[in-house]
Enzyme design. Sequence first.
Site, PDB file in Angstrom:
ATOM      1  N   CYS A 127     -17.151  25.937  -8.780  1.00  0.00           N
ATOM      2  CA  CYS A 127     -18.130  25.178  -9.564  1.00  0.00           C
ATOM      3  C   CYS A 127     -19.572  25.447  -9.146  1.00  0.00           C
ATOM      4  O   CYS A 127     -20.502  24.906  -9.740  1.00  0.00           O
ATOM      5  CB  CYS A 127     -17.829  23.691  -9.459  1.00  0.00           C
TER       6      CYS A 127
ATOM      7  N   HIS B  92     -24.861  17.219  -7.777  1.00  0.00           N
ATOM      8  CA  HIS B  92     -23.608  17.761  -8.313  1.00  0.00           C
ATOM      9  C   HIS B  92     -22.736  16.609  -8.805  1.00  0.00           C
ATOM     10  O   HIS B  92     -22.226  16.656  -9.924  1.00  0.00           O
ATOM     11  CB  HIS B  92     -22.890  18.560  -7.232  1.00  0.00           C
TER      12      HIS B  92
ATOM     13  N   GLU C 142     -21.575  14.280  -0.782  1.00  0.00           N
ATOM     14  CA  GLU C 142     -22.911  14.727  -1.191  1.00  0.00           C
ATOM     15  C   GLU C 142     -23.972  13.692  -0.828  1.00  0.00           C
ATOM     16  O   GLU C 142     -25.050  14.048  -0.341  1.00  0.00           O
ATOM     17  CB  GLU C 142     -22.941  14.998  -2.695  1.00  0.00           C
TER      18      GLU C 142
ATOM     19  N   LYS D 199     -23.419  14.540 -15.202  1.00  0.00           N
ATOM     20  CA  LYS D 199     -22.035  14.745 -15.614  1.00  0.00           C
ATOM     21  C   LYS D 199     -21.482  13.545 -16.376  1.00  0.00           C
ATOM     22  O   LYS D 199     -20.454  13.654 -17.042  1.00  0.00           O
ATOM     23  CB  LYS D 199     -21.160  15.092 -14.406  1.00  0.00           C
TER      24      LYS D 199
ATOM     25  N   HIS E  64     -17.819  17.719 -16.488  1.00  0.00           N
ATOM     26  CA  HIS E  64     -18.042  18.778 -15.502  1.00  0.00           C
ATOM     27  C   HIS E  64     -17.807  20.122 -16.183  1.00  0.00           C
ATOM     28  O   HIS E  64     -16.676  20.464 -16.539  1.00  0.00           O
ATOM     29  CB  HIS E  64     -17.079  18.586 -14.336  1.00  0.00           C
TER      30      HIS E  64
ATOM     31  N   PHE F 135     -14.757  23.983  -5.406  1.00  0.00           N
ATOM     32  CA  PHE F 135     -13.503  24.046  -4.664  1.00  0.00           C
ATOM     33  C   PHE F 135     -13.560  25.174  -3.631  1.00  0.00           C
ATOM     34  O   PHE F 135     -14.095  26.253  -3.883  1.00  0.00           O
ATOM     35  CB  PHE F 135     -12.335  24.328  -5.613  1.00  0.00           C
TER      36      PHE F 135
END
Length: 640
Positions: free
Chosen positions: A385, A526, A537, A556, A561, A627
């Site tokens: 991502c 993110h 985060e 998002k 996403h 990931f």
Amino acid sequence: MSNSSDSSQVPFAPHPVSAAEVIPGDLIALTPADAERGCWYVVTHTLPETPETIRVTLRPPLGGTDHDEVLGRDRRVVSGCRRLDVGAVPRLVSDDLASVEFREGDRVSSLRVVDPGAGEVSYVRRWGVWHRDLDGGSGDDVVSDAEVRGWGGSEVTEAGVGVGSETSGADARVGAGTPGAGAEGPGAAGETPGAGVGNGGEFVVRHHPRPEPVAAVGGPRRVVVTGLGAVTPLGVGVDELWRGLLDGRHGIRELDGEEFAELPVRVAGTVPVDPAELLPRQAARRMNRAAQFAVLAAREAWGDAGFVAGGTRESGLDPERVGVSLGAILGDASVLVGGDRKLRDKGPRGVSPLTTPMTVPSQAASQVSLDLHITGEARTVTAACASGTEAIGAAIDRIRYGRVDIALAGGAEAVVTPAIMASFAAMRALSTRGLADGSSPSRPFGKDRDGFVNGEGAGVLVLEAEEHARARGARIYCEAAGWGLSADAHHMAAPDPSGAGVALAVRRAVRDAGGHVADVVHVNAHATATVEGDLAEAGALRAVFGRRNVPVTAIKGHLGHLQGAAGGVEAVATVLALHHGVVPATLGAVGELDDSIGLDVVTGVARELPWGEDGAGDLALSNSFGFGGHNAVLALRRVG
């Protein structure tokens, strides 16, 4: 400011002695209280004053001005049991800062010269105020020009008396070095330089003007953003994206196809129009869905940058000096799935020869280069991502170092397919909320967040060498100032809960931009709305920014996403936030923020960025984490 004698190697053993016992070179404190708070002097000279008294000349051990003390011979002082080379202790006078014209980048240093173990403390002027630590995130260690001017000392005569001062001798020993009213400057144990540093005080303060810039010959070029394009669940085009963000709308929809009927999760952020209908039929048939998104976004960005429709040749550009850099995880997974289904249903002859070229993740970049006749380079970055953000960073470097002059950079993805949705659901990574209440099921930083919403789309920036853009009179949105990468090395899917890798990428991006943490005024997070990811985060941002309240938003909740395209679209949103001076609100968590987040998350309504206020900076960050521990952060700088 340091003493060149190696007194630190001499054992330090304070003990009482009589004034009659001290000799030049001794390190003494005049009272036990002075010794306790680290206020020491070097004896530079002794002279009998009367049969009962001795005149002792003292100088701070790290350098300063001399002053005399008349002491009774039997007076008890504290000896540090150290012998210093008097000739090596410098005579120092604080700079008079009253008439200095301060500039951005100036430094003021303070040394508590009476403490042999003291270290120099510096403040740097940034955004009209002075920061003790530009990269430490301590919002409280900031002082004004007026306070810094108060730290400066007056000129000192040979007798150790400040010009215009009525203080001398024993009265000047310590009192002149105590903090001025209301001052909060750089001193040991909370002490400050104060107003009388030069008058036998405890501190020496120096002003260090910023170095004059030296023009680099053949060095890295500045990179700017001149065009934007986007295809998102909010619609086709940048205007649809920006209006949707400001209006608080989302583009998350029910998946009503028969192939999704048995899935446990049937909502996703899907583009509301068929991209194939917006392209020539013959061209669209040779592109997968992700490539269609990419070409549409690239065309919009190309035109927005002021170039002519059709491509490089029509715009009078050398196609070899233009590049493409796009991120993707899979691109369009449906092509491979469809090819496998045809193989099983119809045999080998049923599989299209276009299956392989339309399956590879690099198809989006190749189709953009074909569509606009770009021959400089066409690269694809696959970093989960973080792919879109890393692709933008790679393009920045290609322009910086002269490989190309212009690049279309961002990300494109189309993975809202049954198998991908089922896989994410099996991982328990997707939100299980539906759309019954009309709100977004994606709730970044929300107290009741329960996973991300899968999405699709594309976001593309036109990056350009600044001199190239200015030579053609282009409109400049902002500077693409830097980027940072790191790896968690923690787990194949879960984030490192410490957030250490994220914090490293953030710091590297700021450093690569030639800035400091104090310059950051906005973060596009993110924030996928997973419980662990948002906490990691948030912890990383708190570690970097400390007590500074930096406005944070996450989009998002509006889009879902977008996987490999997320970095490209979120970079577009961050550019727009800088350009318009407005941060969109985070959708999906209004009034229900997780107390553990501990960030200044913008909710409810959009917020203006703090331009022009004391201490305001010029950097905005766009975060992407994927990931496997892929971390990428883009740093953008306001131009104006």
